[in-house]
Write a protein that holds these residues in place. Structure first.
Motif, PDB file in Angstrom:
ATOM      1  N   ILE A   1       2.802  11.955 -11.643  1.00 15.13           N
ATOM      2  CA  ILE A   1       1.962  11.528 -12.750  1.00 15.13           C
ATOM      3  C   ILE A   1       2.975  10.981 -13.775  1.00 15.13           C
ATOM      4  N   GLY A   2       4.119  11.768 -13.978  1.00 16.09           N
ATOM      5  CA  GLY A   2       5.038  11.402 -15.109  1.00 16.09           C
ATOM      6  C   GLY A   2       5.795  10.100 -14.511  1.00 16.09           C
ATOM      7  N   ILE A   3       5.983   9.708 -13.227  1.00 17.95           N
ATOM      8  CA  ILE A   3       6.748   8.749 -12.926  1.00 17.95           C
ATOM      9  C   ILE A   3       5.817   7.422 -13.240  1.00 17.95           C
ATOM     10  N   ARG A   4       4.455   7.486 -12.861  1.00 18.99           N
ATOM     11  CA  ARG A   4       3.395   6.503 -12.819  1.00 18.99           C
ATOM     12  C   ARG A   4       3.393   6.297 -14.268  1.00 18.99           C
ATOM     13  N   THR A   5       2.935   7.000 -15.062  1.00 23.04           N
ATOM     14  CA  THR A   5       2.688   7.088 -16.469  1.00 23.04           C
ATOM     15  C   THR A   5       3.607   6.383 -17.355  1.00 23.04           C
ATOM     16  N   SER A   6       4.825   6.709 -17.216  1.00 24.14           N
ATOM     17  CA  SER A   6       6.141   6.360 -17.837  1.00 24.14           C
ATOM     18  C   SER A   6       6.485   5.001 -17.478  1.00 24.14           C
ATOM     19  N   GLY A   7       6.050   4.305 -16.395  1.00 24.18           N
ATOM     20  CA  GLY A   7       6.572   3.151 -16.132  1.00 24.18           C
ATOM     21  C   GLY A   7       7.958   3.158 -15.353  1.00 24.18           C
ATOM     22  N   LEU A   8       8.407   4.294 -15.161  1.00 24.12           N
ATOM     23  CA  LEU A   8       9.802   4.438 -14.721  1.00 24.12           C
ATOM     24  C   LEU A   8      10.022   3.710 -13.264  1.00 24.12           C
TER      25      LEU A   8
ATOM     26  N   GLU B   1       6.200  -1.132  -9.696  1.00 27.43           N
ATOM     27  CA  GLU B   1       4.917  -0.755  -8.934  1.00 27.43           C
ATOM     28  C   GLU B   1       5.070  -0.952  -7.337  1.00 27.43           C
ATOM     29  N   ARG B   2       5.982  -1.918  -6.982  1.00 25.57           N
ATOM     30  CA  ARG B   2       6.525  -1.716  -5.452  1.00 25.57           C
ATOM     31  C   ARG B   2       6.505  -0.506  -4.715  1.00 25.57           C
ATOM     32  N   PHE B   3       7.546   0.247  -5.609  1.00 29.24           N
ATOM     33  CA  PHE B   3       7.846   1.877  -5.349  1.00 29.24           C
ATOM     34  C   PHE B   3       6.670   2.689  -5.213  1.00 29.24           C
ATOM     35  N   ILE B   4       5.586   2.470  -6.156  1.00 33.71           N
ATOM     36  CA  ILE B   4       4.610   3.144  -6.042  1.00 33.71           C
ATOM     37  C   ILE B   4       3.656   2.662  -4.611  1.00 33.71           C
ATOM     38  N   ALA B   5       3.639   1.397  -4.442  1.00 33.36           N
ATOM     39  CA  ALA B   5       2.818   0.980  -3.326  1.00 33.36           C
ATOM     40  C   ALA B   5       3.530   1.696  -1.931  1.00 33.36           C
ATOM     41  N   VAL B   6       4.667   1.442  -1.943  1.00 38.13           N
ATOM     42  CA  VAL B   6       5.362   1.881  -0.842  1.00 38.13           C
ATOM     43  C   VAL B   6       5.513   3.400  -0.617  1.00 38.13           C
TER      44      VAL B   6
END
Length: 144
Positions: A96-103, A106-111
């Motif tokens: 949740i922290g990684i997603r909400t902070s924008g660290l 989006e490509r990382f989130i997808a893969v």
């Protein structure tokens, strides 16, 4: 609330399937602009690594632990031990922290989330398989 020992496997199945589906869904929704052979292969590697080294072992460990309970009725949260609940908490908080902070891009989130979510979902399915085996056999069998 106490449940039959075998029911702990069903609870684990439902929890892991719900978590895995949700994480996979997040990755899938982010994948739209990033569908390439390389990214799909990378998601496959993420899936395989998590399944082989973490979640596959986790399913075996907890299925065996549940099988070895001597009392038939157990507290419903005993589908996991304390260490596993702590790991789950920190993984969720980190994600949740990684997603909400924008660290993470989006490509990382997808893969990454697609591979991780698929592996979590398979772990849930394997808990469900072990539940089915426990219900339809006199003794509970660990996953193989």
């Amino acid at each position: 609330m106490k449940v039959k020992r075998n029911t702990l496997l069903l609870i684990a199945c439902l929890v892991w399937c719900a978590v895995g589906f949700n994480i996979f869904r997040i990755g899938y929704l982010a994948y739209q602009s990033y569908v390439t052979t390389w990214n799909l292969l990378t998601s496959g590697v993420v899936f395989a690594v998590f399944q082989k080294f973490i979640f596959g072992k986790l399913v075996k460990k907890h299925s065996e632990r549940i099988r070895n309970y001597t009392e038939d009725k157990q507290f419903f949260l005993k589908f996991f031990d304390g260490k596993s609940f702590a790991i789950m908490f920190f993984m969720m908080a980190g994600g949740i922290g990684i997603r909400t902070s924008g660290l993470a891009p989006e490509r990382f989130i997808a893969v990454f989330y697609s591979g991780l979510g698929a592996s979590l979902l398979l772990a849930g399915i394997l808990f469900g398989r072990n539940f089915g085996r426990a219900v339809f056999h006199t003794d509970m069998l660990p996953s193989r």
